[in-house]
Write a protein that holds these residues in place. Structure first.
Motif, PDB file in Angstrom:
ATOM      1  N   GLY A  85      27.768  -0.993  34.096  1.00 54.89           N
ATOM      2  CA  GLY A  85      27.972  -1.363  35.490  1.00 54.89           C
ATOM      3  C   GLY A  85      26.780  -1.166  36.408  1.00 54.89           C
ATOM      4  N   PHE A  86      25.599  -0.907  35.860  1.00 55.79           N
ATOM      5  CA  PHE A  86      24.403  -0.777  36.689  1.00 55.79           C
ATOM      6  C   PHE A  86      23.736  -2.141  36.814  1.00 55.79           C
ATOM      7  CE2 PHE A  86      25.152   3.410  34.904  1.00 55.79           C
ATOM      8  CZ  PHE A  86      25.067   4.210  36.027  1.00 55.79           C
ATOM      9  N   ASP A  87      23.008  -2.368  37.911  1.00 55.42           N
ATOM     10  CA  ASP A  87      22.409  -3.677  38.177  1.00 55.42           C
ATOM     11  C   ASP A  87      21.309  -4.044  37.190  1.00 55.42           C
ATOM     12  OD1 ASP A  87      24.076  -4.028  40.323  1.00 55.42           O
ATOM     13  OD2 ASP A  87      22.628  -3.308  41.788  1.00 55.42           O
ATOM     14  N   ALA A  88      20.549  -3.079  36.728  1.00 54.25           N
ATOM     15  CA  ALA A  88      19.447  -3.303  35.779  1.00 54.25           C
ATOM     16  C   ALA A  88      18.419  -4.282  36.330  1.00 54.25           C
ATOM     17  CB  ALA A  88      19.982  -3.754  34.428  1.00 54.25           C
ATOM     18  N   ASP A  89      18.115  -4.170  37.609  1.00 58.71           N
ATOM     19  CA  ASP A  89      17.102  -5.015  38.248  1.00 58.71           C
ATOM     20  C   ASP A  89      15.733  -4.418  37.941  1.00 58.71           C
ATOM     21  OD1 ASP A  89      15.467  -6.536  39.814  1.00 58.71           O
ATOM     22  OD2 ASP A  89      16.533  -6.149  41.685  1.00 58.71           O
ATOM     23  N   TRP A 112      16.289   5.211  35.728  1.00 55.77           N
ATOM     24  CA  TRP A 112      15.260   4.541  36.511  1.00 55.77           C
ATOM     25  C   TRP A 112      15.878   4.107  37.833  1.00 55.77           C
ATOM     26  CZ3 TRP A 112      10.152   4.157  35.561  1.00 55.77           C
ATOM     27  CH2 TRP A 112       9.709   4.459  34.269  1.00 55.77           C
ATOM     28  N   LEU A 113      15.262   4.513  38.924  1.00 57.71           N
ATOM     29  CA  LEU A 113      15.752   4.195  40.262  1.00 57.71           C
ATOM     30  C   LEU A 113      14.822   3.195  40.932  1.00 57.71           C
ATOM     31  CD1 LEU A 113      16.128   7.928  41.028  1.00 57.71           C
ATOM     32  CD2 LEU A 113      18.079   6.422  41.027  1.00 57.71           C
ATOM     33  N   GLN A 119      19.156   1.880  38.452  1.00 52.87           N
ATOM     34  CA  GLN A 119      19.094   0.531  37.893  1.00 52.87           C
ATOM     35  C   GLN A 119      19.228   0.562  36.372  1.00 52.87           C
ATOM     36  OE1 GLN A 119      18.960  -2.308  39.712  1.00 52.87           O
ATOM     37  NE2 GLN A 119      19.098  -1.022  41.524  1.00 52.87           N
ATOM     38  N   LEU A 120      18.336   1.283  35.713  1.00 51.33           N
ATOM     39  CA  LEU A 120      18.400   1.429  34.260  1.00 51.33           C
ATOM     40  C   LEU A 120      18.868   2.843  33.951  1.00 51.33           C
ATOM     41  CD1 LEU A 120      15.081  -0.174  32.952  1.00 51.33           C
ATOM     42  CD2 LEU A 120      17.334  -1.205  33.099  1.00 51.33           C
ATOM     43  N   VAL A 121      19.990   2.955  33.271  1.00 52.86           N
ATOM     44  CA  VAL A 121      20.536   4.266  32.919  1.00 52.86           C
ATOM     45  C   VAL A 121      20.987   4.189  31.466  1.00 52.86           C
ATOM     46  CG1 VAL A 121      22.211   6.049  33.497  1.00 52.86           C
ATOM     47  CG2 VAL A 121      21.328   4.570  35.305  1.00 52.86           C
TER      48      VAL A 121
END
Length: 138
Positions: A85-89, A112-113, A119-121
């Motif tokens: 459910g993270f955006d991963a932008d 990663w924020l 964003q990346l988790v």
């Protein structure tokens, strides 16, 4: 405090107590509204018990993208992050930070924020290098 009247002594003790109370409330409010606390709350939805003290944070500056900082293909971590459910932008430029948490002796969580939003988790096994979504706890 010899030579100080009892009323002055009481006033100074009251003032010190009031300052301590104000500082404690201020610290609690700052901590509860921090972006690291918000990230931990989101991570803990997957069954973890993380707190801001668990993470080592490394800043990479503003005007960069996560993909630029990582310098390699981000498709696998992005897919694992989107699965949770993270955006991963990874291409948008902004303030990039990395938070690392040594979950145990063989697992590290990467957060990663971008502009203080996760964003990346994902997690990585140190021994095998295998990346996993945070929904897959060992």
């Amino acid at each position: 405090m010899n030579g100080v009247s009892p009323s002055t002594r009481r006033f100074l003790l009251f003032l010190a107590g009031a300052l301590f109370l104000i500082a404690a409330v201020w610290l609690i409010l700052l901590e509860s509204n921090s972006y690291v606390r918000r990230a931990c709350t989101r991570i803990n939805e997957f069954g973890y018990a993380s707190s801001p003290d668990d993470f080592f944070t490394q800043g990479y500056g503003s005007g960069k993208s996560i993909a630029e900082v990582i310098g390699t293909d981000c498709s696998e971590p992005a897919a694992l992050s989107r699965e949770c459910g993270f955006d991963a932008d990874t291409d948008t430029r902004g303030l990039v930070e990395l938070m690392l948490w040594n979950i145990d002796s063989d697992s590290v969580m990467y957060v990663w924020l971008l502009d203080r939003e996760p964003q990346l988790v994902f997690t990585e096994s140190i021994s095998t290098g295998l990346l996993r979504p945070i929904s897959e706890k060992r």
